[in-house]
Design a protein around this motif. Sequence first.
Motif, PDB file in Angstrom:
ATOM      1  N   UNK A   1       0.817  -1.217   0.000  1.00 49.08           N
ATOM      2  CA  UNK A   1       0.000   0.000   0.000  1.00 49.08           C
ATOM      3  C   UNK A   1       0.852   1.269   0.000  1.00 49.08           C
ATOM      4  N   UNK A   2       0.362   2.299  -0.646  1.00 47.09           N
ATOM      5  CA  UNK A   2       1.032   3.595  -0.603  1.00 47.09           C
ATOM      6  C   UNK A   2       0.767   4.220   0.765  1.00 47.09           C
ATOM      7  N   UNK A   3       1.739   4.984   1.236  1.00 49.00           N
ATOM      8  CA  UNK A   3       1.597   5.665   2.525  1.00 49.00           C
ATOM      9  C   UNK A   3       1.621   7.157   2.237  1.00 49.00           C
ATOM     10  N   UNK A   4       0.706   7.894   2.818  1.00 43.65           N
ATOM     11  CA  UNK A   4       0.619   9.330   2.525  1.00 43.65           C
ATOM     12  C   UNK A   4       1.101  10.185   3.689  1.00 43.65           C
ATOM     13  N   UNK A   5       1.218   9.558   4.881  1.00 38.72           N
ATOM     14  CA  UNK A   5       1.621  10.327   6.063  1.00 38.72           C
ATOM     15  C   UNK A   5       3.056   9.966   6.427  1.00 38.72           C
ATOM     16  N   UNK A   6       4.001  10.865   6.206  1.00 41.03           N
ATOM     17  CA  UNK A   6       5.391  10.543   6.568  1.00 41.03           C
ATOM     18  C   UNK A   6       5.540  10.310   8.063  1.00 41.03           C
ATOM     19  N   UNK A   7       6.311   9.271   8.415  1.00 37.63           N
ATOM     20  CA  UNK A   7       6.526   8.963   9.842  1.00 37.63           C
ATOM     21  C   UNK A   7       7.633   9.841  10.408  1.00 37.63           C
ATOM     22  N   UNK A   8       7.348  10.571  11.481  1.00 37.53           N
ATOM     23  CA  UNK A   8       8.428  11.332  12.124  1.00 37.53           C
ATOM     24  C   UNK A   8       9.572  10.388  12.508  1.00 37.53           C
ATOM     25  N   UNK A   9      10.783  10.785  12.179  1.00 33.50           N
ATOM     26  CA  UNK A   9      11.936   9.946  12.515  1.00 33.50           C
ATOM     27  C   UNK A   9      12.390   9.061  11.373  1.00 33.50           C
ATOM     28  N   UNK A  10      11.578   8.935  10.329  1.00 35.17           N
ATOM     29  CA  UNK A  10      11.925   8.067   9.196  1.00 35.17           C
ATOM     30  C   UNK A  10      12.386   8.934   8.025  1.00 35.17           C
TER      31      UNK A  10
ATOM     32  N   UNK B   1       8.527   3.559  13.520  1.00 32.55           N
ATOM     33  CA  UNK B   1       7.199   3.022  13.184  1.00 32.55           C
ATOM     34  C   UNK B   1       6.535   2.547  14.476  1.00 32.55           C
ATOM     35  N   UNK B   2       5.539   3.338  14.926  1.00 30.84           N
ATOM     36  CA  UNK B   2       4.897   3.082  16.228  1.00 30.84           C
ATOM     37  C   UNK B   2       3.442   2.671  16.060  1.00 30.84           C
ATOM     38  N   UNK B   3       3.017   1.728  16.890  1.00 29.54           N
ATOM     39  CA  UNK B   3       1.599   1.352  16.917  1.00 29.54           C
ATOM     40  C   UNK B   3       0.775   2.543  17.374  1.00 29.54           C
ATOM     41  N   UNK B   4       1.291   3.242  18.393  1.00 34.19           N
ATOM     42  CA  UNK B   4       0.647   4.457  18.892  1.00 34.19           C
ATOM     43  C   UNK B   4       0.935   5.572  17.877  1.00 34.19           C
ATOM     44  N   UNK B   5      -0.096   6.133  17.207  1.00 31.44           N
ATOM     45  CA  UNK B   5       0.211   7.071  16.118  1.00 31.44           C
ATOM     46  C   UNK B   5       0.873   8.352  16.592  1.00 31.44           C
ATOM     47  N   UNK B   6       1.672   8.942  15.702  1.00 31.88           N
ATOM     48  CA  UNK B   6       2.272  10.260  15.934  1.00 31.88           C
ATOM     49  C   UNK B   6       1.612  11.254  14.972  1.00 31.88           C
ATOM     50  N   UNK B   7       1.700  12.537  15.298  1.00 31.65           N
ATOM     51  CA  UNK B   7       1.125  13.551  14.416  1.00 31.65           C
ATOM     52  C   UNK B   7       1.932  13.659  13.130  1.00 31.65           C
ATOM     53  N   UNK B   8       1.197  13.728  12.018  1.00 31.91           N
ATOM     54  CA  UNK B   8       1.855  13.955  10.738  1.00 31.91           C
ATOM     55  C   UNK B   8       0.899  14.732   9.827  1.00 31.91           C
ATOM     56  N   UNK B   9       1.299  14.844   8.562  1.00 31.16           N
ATOM     57  CA  UNK B   9       0.532  15.605   7.567  1.00 31.16           C
ATOM     58  C   UNK B   9       0.278  14.687   6.369  1.00 31.16           C
ATOM     59  N   UNK B  10      -0.903  14.729   5.817  1.00 27.87           N
ATOM     60  CA  UNK B  10      -1.163  14.009   4.572  1.00 27.87           C
ATOM     61  C   UNK B  10      -0.492  14.800   3.438  1.00 27.87           C
ATOM     62  N   UNK B  11       0.403  14.151   2.720  1.00 29.48           N
ATOM     63  CA  UNK B  11       1.205  14.874   1.712  1.00 29.48           C
ATOM     64  C   UNK B  11       0.352  15.427   0.566  1.00 29.48           C
ATOM     65  N   UNK B  12      -0.830  14.816   0.311  1.00 22.92           N
ATOM     66  CA  UNK B  12      -1.687  15.337  -0.774  1.00 22.92           C
ATOM     67  C   UNK B  12      -2.461  16.562  -0.329  1.00 22.92           C
ATOM     68  N   UNK B  13      -3.109  16.444   0.857  1.00 21.04           N
ATOM     69  CA  UNK B  13      -4.033  17.505   1.285  1.00 21.04           C
ATOM     70  C   UNK B  13      -3.374  18.533   2.199  1.00 21.04           C
ATOM     71  N   UNK B  14      -2.211  18.188   2.748  1.00 19.58           N
ATOM     72  CA  UNK B  14      -1.490  19.021   3.727  1.00 19.58           C
ATOM     73  C   UNK B  14      -2.295  19.189   5.027  1.00 19.58           C
ATOM     74  N   UNK B  15      -3.268  18.323   5.199  1.00 20.32           N
ATOM     75  CA  UNK B  15      -4.053  18.335   6.439  1.00 20.32           C
ATOM     76  C   UNK B  15      -3.371  17.449   7.484  1.00 20.32           C
ATOM     77  N   UNK B  16      -3.604  17.764   8.771  1.00 19.06           N
ATOM     78  CA  UNK B  16      -3.073  16.914   9.843  1.00 19.06           C
ATOM     79  C   UNK B  16      -3.665  15.513   9.744  1.00 19.06           C
ATOM     80  N   UNK B  17      -2.804  14.519   9.895  1.00 20.33           N
ATOM     81  CA  UNK B  17      -3.255  13.115   9.858  1.00 20.33           C
ATOM     82  C   UNK B  17      -2.325  12.309  10.760  1.00 20.33           C
ATOM     83  N   UNK B  18      -2.853  11.373  11.546  1.00 18.91           N
ATOM     84  CA  UNK B  18      -1.942  10.541  12.340  1.00 18.91           C
ATOM     85  C   UNK B  18      -1.208   9.548  11.434  1.00 18.91           C
ATOM     86  N   UNK B  19      -0.031   9.101  11.870  1.00 19.01           N
ATOM     87  CA  UNK B  19       0.682   8.069  11.099  1.00 19.01           C
ATOM     88  C   UNK B  19      -0.105   6.767  11.137  1.00 19.01           C
TER      89      UNK B  19
END
Length: 356
Positions: A87-96, A307-325
């Motif tokens: 699957x494609x991932x749209x939310x970059x993981x902090x730290x990756x 890569x955490x089970x507990x989501x971190x705050x990120x941004x959807x790269x298409x919409x630039x909206x806040x999205x959890x990882x």
Amino acid sequence: MYYKTAGESHGQGILALVENFPAGLEIDKSKIDAELRRRQGGYGRGGRQKIEADTVEILTGIWQGKSTGSPITLWIKNRDCRIDTAPEIMQPRPGHADLAGSIKYGLPIRPILERASARETAGRVAAGALAKQLLETHGMTVVGFVRSIGSLPLPTPTGNFSFDELLRRRDSSELYTIYPEHDTVLKSQIDEIGTAGDTVGGVVEVRVFGVPIGLGSHTQWDAKLDGKLAQAVMSIQAIKGVEIGLGFESAQRLGSAMHDPIGYDSTLEHSACQGFVRKTNNAGGIEGGMSNGQPIIIRAAMKPIPTLKKPLDSIDLRTKQSMPTIYERSDVCAVPAASVVVENVVAFTIASEINR
Ligand code: EPS
């Protein structure tokens, strides 16, 4: 002697190409496989390692069991080969590498994470395990172990442990520490962290025994052995700090309490130190960018896996909206595996110095 790797985490496999390996050395493939197996192990690993069973296929450069001096190609096949349907991932993981890689190369995250993945370290370990066989012929041995995981303290090892003692202790710990009696506590810490959806890092240490005086050079910045080791180790996925000998602690000491006084013992004239002995090894076996005949001691700090089970705050790269990882699976703790990677990367760096 140098190596390059190629391959993606969920592609066909990982490849290491080793150049300028000397001719005529008998190569034991089972020793490479044993290191690959160790890299896959250690308590705290995720579901991926239940799928993979890493072994090396030597594609080139070995003839009738011996190196030929030609490029050596080491191939480790991926079982979890699904890069084209992953699957494609749209939310970059902090730290990756996700965010910076995607923007730099103008690509979706998938091809970035596939190459940035620590799966690549299988190739580094294969190259290092090959290099160790060259080191053995020069009387050098390398051992890596876990110094700490998370914030739980482990005893500080003395400088007096022999290679055999370190190996024996390390190989009886599920966490590759040299204090197996602490395994239970460390394992329950990892379990708790995993249950909380989190990940944990730690510190690993590598010691190289039998290193002759004079590997590396004081003459130029890029010839210094400590600089070469630091680059090799710092480039390992998730490593955020490298220190040699006392490292950061040396900044707090006075010169008289830091530097290792020099003595002479003629009974050691024919050993690596050529008789020049030290009561301490705060320098970690390197002075002026050169090995000084004492064991090399190097440590690396590994951050918790991003890569955490507990989501971190990120941004959807298409919409630039806040999205959890988002989360599929990952390791809770890969510090034991990192100790194997650092051990083999250090081995390769030292071996390149004896075979320049
Ligand atoms: C990694 C993610 C995980 C780890 C992987 C490194 O893989 P997956 O996404 O397939 O679950 O298991 O490490 C390895 C595969 C390995 O062999 O060490 C990452 O994103 O860096």
